[in-house]
Design a protein around this motif. Structure first.
Motif, PDB file in Angstrom:
ATOM      1  N   ASP A 155      -6.789   7.045  -0.366  1.00  0.00           N
ATOM      2  CA  ASP A 155      -6.406   8.157  -0.915  1.00  0.00           C
ATOM      3  C   ASP A 155      -7.453   8.548  -2.038  1.00  0.00           C
ATOM      4  O   ASP A 155      -7.727   9.745  -1.990  1.00  0.00           O
TER       5      ASP A 155
ATOM      6  N   ASP B 153      -0.582  -1.561   6.508  1.00  0.00           N
ATOM      7  CA  ASP B 153       0.185  -0.545   6.969  1.00  0.00           C
ATOM      8  C   ASP B 153       0.173  -0.744   8.502  1.00  0.00           C
ATOM      9  O   ASP B 153      -0.812  -1.010   9.167  1.00  0.00           O
TER      10      ASP B 153
ATOM     11  N   SER C 161       4.761  -0.560   5.472  1.00  0.00           N
ATOM     12  CA  SER C 161       3.906  -1.446   5.225  1.00  0.00           C
ATOM     13  C   SER C 161       4.469  -2.870   5.344  1.00  0.00           C
ATOM     14  O   SER C 161       5.534  -3.129   5.733  1.00  0.00           O
TER      15      SER C 161
ATOM     16  N   GLU D  28       5.441  -0.623  -5.839  1.00  0.00           N
ATOM     17  CA  GLU D  28       4.161  -0.930  -6.291  1.00  0.00           C
ATOM     18  C   GLU D  28       3.980  -1.294  -7.556  1.00  0.00           C
ATOM     19  O   GLU D  28       3.007  -1.876  -8.220  1.00  0.00           O
TER      20      GLU D  28
ATOM     21  N   SER E  55       1.179  10.582   5.048  1.00  0.00           N
ATOM     22  CA  SER E  55       0.514  11.738   4.784  1.00  0.00           C
ATOM     23  C   SER E  55      -1.075  11.324   4.659  1.00  0.00           C
ATOM     24  O   SER E  55      -1.480  10.269   4.364  1.00  0.00           O
TER      25      SER E  55
HETATM   26  N1  SPD Z   1      -2.507   8.584   2.427  1.00  0.00           N
HETATM   27  C1  SPD Z   1      -2.063   7.345   3.195  1.00  0.00           C
HETATM   28  C2  SPD Z   1      -1.588   6.175   2.272  1.00  0.00           C
HETATM   29  C3  SPD Z   1      -1.083   5.174   2.752  1.00  0.00           C
HETATM   30  C4  SPD Z   1      -0.387   4.171   2.027  1.00  0.00           C
HETATM   31  N2  SPD Z   1       0.324   3.207   2.312  1.00  0.00           N
HETATM   32  C5  SPD Z   1       0.721   2.144   1.225  1.00  0.00           C
HETATM   33  C6  SPD Z   1       1.475   1.515   1.407  1.00  0.00           C
HETATM   34  C7  SPD Z   1       1.676   0.443   0.361  1.00  0.00           C
HETATM   35  N3  SPD Z   1       2.862   0.010  -0.189  1.00  0.00           N
END
Ligand code: SPD
Length: 367
Positions: A244, A275, A83, A183, A36
């Motif tokens: 974010d 990602d 990821s 994480e 998102s």
């Molecule tokens: N809103 C986009 C967030 C993307 C985050 N991806 C993070 C992955 C880390 N494990």
């Protein structure tokens, strides 16, 4: 001559009408599953206009959710965005189709150093195209944190949110943690001076004990809600993803609501990720998937996305199209000293995976 021309035109129109009635000119579709808040508002619309391909776009906010769909199979998606370390594990069990680079003329636009880094998770860059890279750090409301912890608040350190005394105080103004064991465990292990990629069960016991001390002071665990809440001043700290949190900063500025948010990569170090886009083995619209991947590697297209989502992309030629506030932002493109403190995640043994999931459930449910 002109009669023949008119006749040809009329016949072609008739054939097209008949074909569309009989379904012979099939609409082209592409099914994408992405994080998102991770694309510019016009990325998909422009692609559809350029190609005539109709995109069905769906979103998730955790690798765990994506992985459970991929493992179950028949996702119906043609492109997904795991990821790096998740892709590595998923590729090992045959979930993706290898990329045919001859279908990706824009592949040459990618940064070779970043491709080499990604190759640690995806040898020979066989399955994945880097989309964005990012860090997991702390977003905080400057004024509320100062009011709660004073001028000496350790805003440059994980102490801010991982020291239980600080977190207890901050719980008065609201605390969000990512709902992502993969994480939070490495982050806590690193904070405790242990290997963030530890395969030792005893280390997870220590991290779980530490998390249990923090748990009462975490307002919620969620992986996207914190963007609005930080921007509106409804929480004062979040462990979250760089872009974010910068979206929260931008939203607060736009709302002109006197909420001053900052993002920091703590001095003890933080996780860095790619990602990546990959094609699941059972994808049906392969040509359309390649068309989209090529489109994403166009410098202007990917720069527009970075300008909108505040994440760093991997296209070298995108530089001239990036806004200065993105290009010169050290939270998005960290300096060399900060880069040295970043670490990437490795895949865990199934035993540690299970332990992490069990311990996470325990932390979340024991209050
Ligand atoms: N809103 C986009 C967030 C993307 C985050 N991806 C993070 C992955 C880390 N494990």
């Amino acid at each position: 001559m002109s009669n023949i021309f008119l006749w040809l035109k009329a016949t072609t129109a008739l054939i097209l009408v008949l074909c569309s009635f009989t379904g012979l000119t099939k609409d082209r579709h592409l099914y994408i599953y992405n994080w998102s808040s991770y694309i510019a508002p016009d990325t998909i619309i422009n692609f559809e206009k350029q190609t005539g391909i109709k995109v069905v776009y769906d979103v998730f906010d955790s690798n765990e959710v994506l992985e459970s769909k991929l493992m179950a199979g028949n996702t119906g998606f043609d492109l997904v965005v795991p990821s790096d370390s998740f892709l590595e594990r998923q590729a090992k069990v045959g979930i993706f189709t290898p990329l045919d680079k001859s279908q990706l003329p824009n592949y040459q636009n990618l940064d070779e150093n970043l491709l080499k880094m990604l190759a640690k998770h995806d040898p020979d860059n066989r399955y994945a195209i880097p989309y964005m890279w990012l860090t997991t750090g702390i977003g905080y409301n400057v004024d509320q944190v100062k009011k709660t912890l004073g001028d000496d608040a350790p805003v440059d350190s994980w102490d801010l949110v991982l020291n239980p005394d600080n977190l207890q105080k901050l719980s008065r103004c609201g605390v969000a943690f990512l709902d992502a064991p993969t994480e939070i465990f490495p982050t806590v292990l690193n904070y405790l001076g242990l290997d963030p990629n530890s395969q030792n069960p005893d280390d997870y016991k220590k991290a779980t004990e530490h998390l249990s001390k923090l748990r009462p002071f975490v307002t919620y665990f969620h992986s996207s809600k914190f963007i609005n809440d930080l921007a509106n001043g409804d929480i004062c700290v979040a462990i979250g993803w760089s872009g974010d949190i910068m979206q929260a900063i931008a939203a607060a500025k736009e709302a002109n609501n006197n909420v001053n948010v900052k993002y920091y990569i703590p001095k003890e170090g933080a996780i860095a990720y790619f990602d990546v886009f990959a094609i699941p083995k059972d994808a049906e619209n392969i040509d359309e998937a390649y068309a989209f991947l090529n489109y994403l590697m166009e410098p202007q297209v990917i720069a527009d996305i970075s300008n909108h989502v505040f994440y760093a992309n991997a296209v070298t030629t995108a530089g001239p199209y990036l806004d200065d506030q993105i290009k010169n932002n050290s939270a998005i493109y960290p300096d060399a000293a900060t880069m040295d403190k970043l670490f990437s995640l490795q895949i865990m043994s199934p035993k540690i995976e299970k332990l992490m999931t069990r311990s996470w459930t325990k932390v979340l449910t024991d209050r």
